[in-house]
Design an enzyme around this catalytic site. Structure first.
Site, short mmCIF file in Angstrom:
data_model
loop_
_atom_site.label_atom_id
_atom_site.label_comp_id
_atom_site.label_asym_id
_atom_site.label_seq_id
_atom_site.Cartn_x
_atom_site.Cartn_y
_atom_site.Cartn_z
N LYS A 14 28.40 43.41 18.20
CA LYS A 14 29.28 44.32 17.43
C LYS A 14 30.69 44.37 18.04
O LYS A 14 31.68 44.22 17.32
CB LYS A 14 28.70 45.75 17.42
CG LYS A 14 27.30 45.86 16.84
CD LYS A 14 26.81 47.29 16.82
CE LYS A 14 26.64 47.95 18.17
NZ LYS A 14 25.54 47.38 19.00
N ARG A 89 25.08 56.33 14.42
CA ARG A 89 23.87 55.86 15.10
C ARG A 89 22.66 56.72 14.77
O ARG A 89 21.57 56.44 15.23
CB ARG A 89 24.08 55.95 16.60
CG ARG A 89 24.28 54.62 17.28
CD ARG A 89 24.61 54.93 18.72
NE ARG A 89 24.29 53.89 19.62
CZ ARG A 89 25.16 53.01 20.09
NH1 ARG A 89 26.39 53.00 19.68
NH2 ARG A 89 24.77 52.13 20.98
N ARG A 128 25.70 39.76 30.68
CA ARG A 128 26.90 40.57 30.91
C ARG A 128 26.72 41.45 32.14
O ARG A 128 27.65 41.64 32.92
CB ARG A 128 27.19 41.44 29.68
CG ARG A 128 28.48 42.24 29.84
CD ARG A 128 28.89 42.96 28.59
NE ARG A 128 27.86 43.88 28.15
CZ ARG A 128 27.88 44.54 26.98
NH1 ARG A 128 28.87 44.35 26.15
NH2 ARG A 128 26.91 45.35 26.66
N ARG A 134 28.74 47.05 34.08
CA ARG A 134 28.39 48.14 33.16
C ARG A 134 26.99 48.66 33.53
O ARG A 134 26.03 47.88 33.50
CB ARG A 134 28.44 47.61 31.72
CG ARG A 134 28.73 48.69 30.70
CD ARG A 134 28.89 48.13 29.31
NE ARG A 134 27.93 48.73 28.41
CZ ARG A 134 27.95 48.62 27.10
NH1 ARG A 134 28.91 47.92 26.52
NH2 ARG A 134 27.04 49.19 26.35
N ARG A 146 17.40 51.06 25.54
CA ARG A 146 18.47 51.07 24.53
C ARG A 146 17.98 50.43 23.24
O ARG A 146 18.28 50.92 22.15
CB ARG A 146 19.70 50.31 25.06
CG ARG A 146 20.46 51.11 26.10
CD ARG A 146 21.34 50.21 26.94
NE ARG A 146 22.40 49.55 26.21
CZ ARG A 146 23.06 48.49 26.69
NH1 ARG A 146 22.77 47.99 27.88
NH2 ARG A 146 24.03 47.95 25.98
#
Ligand code: AP5
Length: 190
Positions: A14, A89, A128, A134, A146
């Site tokens: 996204k 969401r 990532r 992160r 998640r």
């Protein structure tokens, strides 16, 4: 004004695709995840409230993100429209957005829904996590949570927008460039 939603599980691309779409179609990219991470970095009270939830991969309260988005919609006048990334969401957020836009004489143009295999999502997020720092990309358990939160709380939104006739599924597997082309075709035909 155009109002596109970009939708899909964590790691579906996204954010990556939003940057390119926003540039090509002169849209303001509104990422609630980026806004919340900026609050955490700034050390604000809001950032302190949401940090723990985000690190666990849980959603922050609807009221927090709804207020952030309302503020942004009113502050932007120079673009052709908005690209909402990671928002809405929950069904509550979707209804709030529809009401917010309705009061301003606007509506949602389409939901661009990226479809990506589970193993590919995990591969991208772990990749990532190895370089970005992160916190929610560092631990496979948080990544799986998640994805699970997405399946239980966010995926039902697909039906909500399908019933509105604005759900547009897009194959999110393959190269960034190929997926971008598919998304552009959908945006251009709306
Ligand atoms: P958010 O920041 O929205 O994160 P997310 O949904 O988990 O999504 P990601 O940013 O991880 O993935 P993405 O789909 O954007 O993929 P990306 O392009 O980055 O939310 C984080 C947290 O904030 C939530 O867990 C929640 O706590 C809170 N939050 C945010 N919004 C909220 C809301 N509305 N309500 C309540 N809480 C909210 O790509 C991922 C990786 O894959 C990158 O490394 C990228 O380079 C790579 N990649 C992308 N495309 C490809 C490709 N085609 N091939 C190979 N690699 C690719």
């Amino acid at each position: 004004m155009l109002n596109f939603l970009i939708f899909g599980p964590p790691g579906s691309g996204k954010g990556t695709q939003s940057v390119h779409l926003a540039e090509k179609f002169n849209l303001l990219h509104l990422s609630t995840g980026d806004m919340l991470r900026a609050e955490i970095i700034s050390g604000s009270e809001l950032g302190k409230r949401v940090k723990g939830l985000m690190e666990k991969g849980e959603l922050v309260p609807d009221s927090v993100v709804i207020e952030m988005i309302a503020h942004k919609i009113d502050s932007e006048k120079m673009k052709s429209g908005f690209l909402y990334d990671g928002f809405p969401r929950t069904v509550e957020q979707a209804v709030a957005l529809e009401e917010m836009l309705g009061r301003r004489g606007m509506k949602i143009s389409a939901m661009l829904a990226l479809d990506v295999d589970h193993d590919e999502l995990v591969r991208r997020l772990m990749g990532r996590g190895a370089v970005s720092g992160r916190p929610d990309d560092q631990d496979i358990k948080v990544i799986e949570n998640r994805i699970e939160v997405y399946r239980s709380k966010t995926e039902p939104l697909a039906d909500h927008f399908r019933k509105r006739g604005i759900y547009r599924p897009v194959n999110g597997m393959g190269s960034v460039e190929d997926i971008f082309e598919r998304l552009c075709m959908v945006v251009e035909t709306n």
